[in-house]
Design a protein around this motif. Structure first.
Motif, PDB file in Angstrom:
ATOM      1  N   SER A  37      -1.357  -3.720   5.128  1.00 32.85           N
ATOM      2  CA  SER A  37      -0.179  -3.289   5.889  1.00 32.85           C
ATOM      3  C   SER A  37      -0.102  -1.771   5.968  1.00 32.85           C
ATOM      4  N   GLN A  38      -0.351  -1.112   4.860  1.00 28.34           N
ATOM      5  CA  GLN A  38      -0.313   0.356   4.851  1.00 28.34           C
ATOM      6  C   GLN A  38      -1.352   0.927   5.805  1.00 28.34           C
ATOM      7  N   LEU A  39      -2.542   0.380   5.788  1.00 24.93           N
ATOM      8  CA  LEU A  39      -3.594   0.854   6.681  1.00 24.93           C
ATOM      9  C   LEU A  39      -3.233   0.597   8.141  1.00 24.93           C
ATOM     10  N   ALA A  40      -2.702  -0.567   8.431  1.00 25.70           N
ATOM     11  CA  ALA A  40      -2.333  -0.897   9.817  1.00 25.70           C
ATOM     12  C   ALA A  40      -1.222   0.013  10.326  1.00 25.70           C
ATOM     13  N   LEU A  41      -0.251   0.307   9.465  1.00 20.89           N
ATOM     14  CA  LEU A  41       0.871   1.146   9.899  1.00 20.89           C
ATOM     15  C   LEU A  41       0.482   2.610  10.081  1.00 20.89           C
ATOM     16  N   GLN A  42      -0.703   2.996   9.652  1.00 15.28           N
ATOM     17  CA  GLN A  42      -1.204   4.334   9.964  1.00 15.28           C
ATOM     18  C   GLN A  42      -1.597   4.443  11.437  1.00 15.28           C
ATOM     19  N   ARG A  43      -1.862   3.289  12.062  1.00 16.92           N
ATOM     20  CA  ARG A  43      -2.319   3.272  13.458  1.00 16.92           C
ATOM     21  C   ARG A  43      -1.338   2.612  14.412  1.00 16.92           C
ATOM     22  N   PHE A  44      -0.517   1.707  13.901  1.00 15.68           N
ATOM     23  CA  PHE A  44       0.353   0.906  14.755  1.00 15.68           C
ATOM     24  C   PHE A  44       1.788   0.991  14.261  1.00 15.68           C
ATOM     25  N   ASP A  45       2.737   0.624  15.124  1.00 13.36           N
ATOM     26  CA  ASP A  45       4.144   0.716  14.733  1.00 13.36           C
ATOM     27  C   ASP A  45       4.717  -0.590  14.205  1.00 13.36           C
ATOM     28  N   LYS A  46       3.914  -1.647  14.187  1.00 21.36           N
ATOM     29  CA  LYS A  46       4.351  -2.950  13.675  1.00 21.36           C
ATOM     30  C   LYS A  46       3.173  -3.620  12.978  1.00 21.36           C
ATOM     31  N   VAL A  47       3.495  -4.431  11.992  1.00 25.60           N
ATOM     32  CA  VAL A  47       2.488  -5.244  11.310  1.00 25.60           C
ATOM     33  C   VAL A  47       3.000  -6.671  11.269  1.00 25.60           C
ATOM     34  N   VAL A  48       2.136  -7.607  11.582  1.00 27.34           N
ATOM     35  CA  VAL A  48       2.457  -9.024  11.439  1.00 27.34           C
ATOM     36  C   VAL A  48       1.327  -9.658  10.642  1.00 27.34           C
ATOM     37  N   LEU A  49       1.668 -10.148   9.472  1.00 25.16           N
ATOM     38  CA  LEU A  49       0.717 -10.848   8.614  1.00 25.16           C
ATOM     39  C   LEU A  49       0.876 -12.340   8.862  1.00 25.16           C
ATOM     40  N   ILE A  50      -0.230 -13.020   9.082  1.00 26.19           N
ATOM     41  CA  ILE A  50      -0.153 -14.465   9.316  1.00 26.19           C
ATOM     42  C   ILE A  50      -1.116 -15.190   8.387  1.00 26.19           C
TER      43      ILE A  50
END
Length: 156
Positions: A37-50
């Motif tokens: 999640s931390q890595l994704a939020l460095q590039r995107f404004d939302k995270v969805v884990l499924i």
């Protein structure tokens, strides 16, 4: 992902070049989700884990959950067994993933309490069944196996 993206096992799949691949962090499930999640939020404004074990979680359902993040801080689709099959947010906090006993009936409830303690707004969807044990197979959507078999036959 695990094994790492460089593992030869992934070469057998014809996956889109638009996918962004990264190796999964070491540690328990919570730490792996936190770091992803931390890595994704460095590039995107939302995270969805499924989860990958919920055949009832459709792309339309995921898209609706993502859209809810335009108005809310977090979104969750609980699993009928007490976990969750989807958790999304616009920022991440360590408390969402620390000191949780994973694969227990309290996971979603603890996560909801922690979201409330953060003062975040939460969109909560109706629970879906995931497939963790052989007895859960009764929750496969009608026609799911036939669809899977047809896909396998068409791609061979």
């Amino acid at each position: 992902m695990s094994p790492a993206p460089t593992d030869p096992c992934w070469q057998a799949f014809d996956l889109s070049d638009s996918l962004r691949w990264s190796a999964q962090a070491e540690g328990d499930l919570g730490l792996r989700m936190l770091i992803a999640s931390q890595l994704a939020l460095q590039r995107f404004d939302k995270v969805v884990l499924i989860g990958t074990d919920c055949p009832s979680l459709t792309s339309a359902c995921i898209q609706t959950a993502v859209q809810q993040l335009n108005q809310h801080d977090a979104v969750m689709i609980p699993a009928a067994d007490g976990g969750y099959v989807l958790l999304g947010f616009r920022e991440v906090d360590d408390s969402l993933f620390s000191d949780i006993v994973w694969s227990t009936p309290s996971v979603a409830a603890v996560t909801k309490q922690r979201i409330a303690a953060l003062g975040w707004t939460l969109t909560l969807f109706d629970p879906l069944h995931d497939i963790d044990e052989p007895t859960d197979l009764k929750h496969l959507p009608s026609g799911w196996l036939d669809s899977y078999i047809n896909i396998k036959v068409d791609n061979s």
